[in-house]
Scaffold this motif. Structure first.
Motif, PDB file in Angstrom:
ATOM      1  N   CYS A 159       0.832  -1.212   0.000  1.00 55.20           N
ATOM      2  CA  CYS A 159       0.000   0.000   0.000  1.00 55.20           C
ATOM      3  C   CYS A 159       0.863   1.257   0.000  1.00 55.20           C
ATOM      4  CB  CYS A 159      -0.902   0.039   1.227  1.00 55.20           C
ATOM      5  SG  CYS A 159      -2.271  -1.095   1.160  1.00 55.20           S
ATOM      6  N   ALA A 160       1.899   1.250   0.824  1.00 48.84           N
ATOM      7  CA  ALA A 160       2.745   2.435   0.946  1.00 48.84           C
ATOM      8  C   ALA A 160       3.464   2.735  -0.370  1.00 48.84           C
ATOM      9  CB  ALA A 160       3.753   2.247   2.071  1.00 48.84           C
ATOM     10  N   ILE A 161       3.940   1.694  -1.045  1.00 52.80           N
ATOM     11  CA  ILE A 161       4.599   1.912  -2.335  1.00 52.80           C
ATOM     12  C   ILE A 161       3.637   2.613  -3.293  1.00 52.80           C
ATOM     13  CG2 ILE A 161       5.556   0.781  -4.386  1.00 52.80           C
ATOM     14  CD1 ILE A 161       6.584  -1.441  -2.416  1.00 52.80           C
ATOM     15  N   GLY A 162       2.429   2.077  -3.414  1.00 48.43           N
ATOM     16  CA  GLY A 162       1.439   2.674  -4.310  1.00 48.43           C
ATOM     17  C   GLY A 162       0.981   4.045  -3.865  1.00 48.43           C
ATOM     18  N   GLU A 163       0.746   4.188  -2.563  1.00 46.20           N
ATOM     19  CA  GLU A 163       0.282   5.463  -2.013  1.00 46.20           C
ATOM     20  C   GLU A 163       1.318   6.564  -2.241  1.00 46.20           C
ATOM     21  OE1 GLU A 163      -2.340   8.008  -0.012  1.00 46.20           O
ATOM     22  OE2 GLU A 163      -2.705   5.923  -0.544  1.00 46.20           O
ATOM     23  N   VAL A 164       2.551   6.289  -1.887  1.00 49.72           N
ATOM     24  CA  VAL A 164       3.609   7.290  -2.049  1.00 49.72           C
ATOM     25  C   VAL A 164       3.812   7.609  -3.527  1.00 49.72           C
ATOM     26  CG1 VAL A 164       6.084   7.739  -1.734  1.00 49.72           C
ATOM     27  CG2 VAL A 164       4.747   6.736   0.137  1.00 49.72           C
ATOM     28  N   LEU A 165       3.871   6.586  -4.359  1.00 48.86           N
ATOM     29  CA  LEU A 165       4.047   6.801  -5.790  1.00 48.86           C
ATOM     30  C   LEU A 165       2.913   7.651  -6.361  1.00 48.86           C
ATOM     31  CD1 LEU A 165       5.906   6.121  -8.153  1.00 48.86           C
ATOM     32  CD2 LEU A 165       4.571   4.034  -8.505  1.00 48.86           C
ATOM     33  N   GLY A 166       1.680   7.336  -5.987  1.00 50.30           N
ATOM     34  CA  GLY A 166       0.532   8.107  -6.464  1.00 50.30           C
ATOM     35  C   GLY A 166       0.572   9.555  -6.016  1.00 50.30           C
TER      36      GLY A 166
END
Length: 158
Positions: free
Chosen positions: A26-33
């Motif tokens: 989730c954090a990878i996607g959240e930060v990237l987004g």
């Protein structure tokens, strides 16, 4: 945990480990987004939608990576990922995006702003804390991360 849904045997450590696993994707996607949306100067709503979509993609991908390595086919791995992570990711995304939206100026802060990064980090910490009890409850009922547990450890777990 027993067949009747008693989750008293599920430790907080096990729930925290499952939450941490989910939080990683989730954090990878959240930060990237958030980074992409902020860098492209997207509207706040578009940035949040992008972050949520990427959180689900990376969350599911991380779980699928593990179960594919355990020998499951692509369709079965996707089914396991959906069963294991959907509720956890959804709770995390509601919590962390609500947190970021509630911090004055966080969504409008630039990528070089401490406010941007601190609010993003804080949102993930709050999401972890609030999602761990949800995961404990789900694991105790044979759902959530309990679905994927057997594949991480190479066999059925009782």
């Amino acid at each position: 945990m027993d067949q009747h849904g008693d989750h008293s045997g599920v430790t907080w450590a096990a729930a925290a480990q499952a939450t941490l696993h989910c939080l990683t994707g989730c954090a990878i996607g959240e930060v990237l987004g958030m980074v992409i949306g902020t860098a492209l100067d997207l509207h706040n709503g578009a940035t949040v939608v992008l972050s949520i979509a990427l959180a689900f993609v990376f969350g599911y991908a991380l779980t699928m990576r593990g179960v594919l390595k355990a020998g499951l086919g692509l369709r079965a791995a996707l089914g396991v990922a959906l069963a294991a992570d959907t509720v956890s990711i959804a709770v995390m995304e509601v919590v962390d995006n609500a947190f970021i939206l509630a911090v004055p100026g966080a969504m409008d802060a630039g990528l070089t702003s401490a406010l941007f990064w601190l609010s993003l980090a804080g949102s993930l910490v709050v999401a972890f804390v609030l999602t761990t009890p949800v995961n404990r409850w789900m694991i105790g009922r044979g759902r959530g991360h309990a679905v994927v547990h057997q594949y991480h450890h190479g066999g059925a777990h009782t």
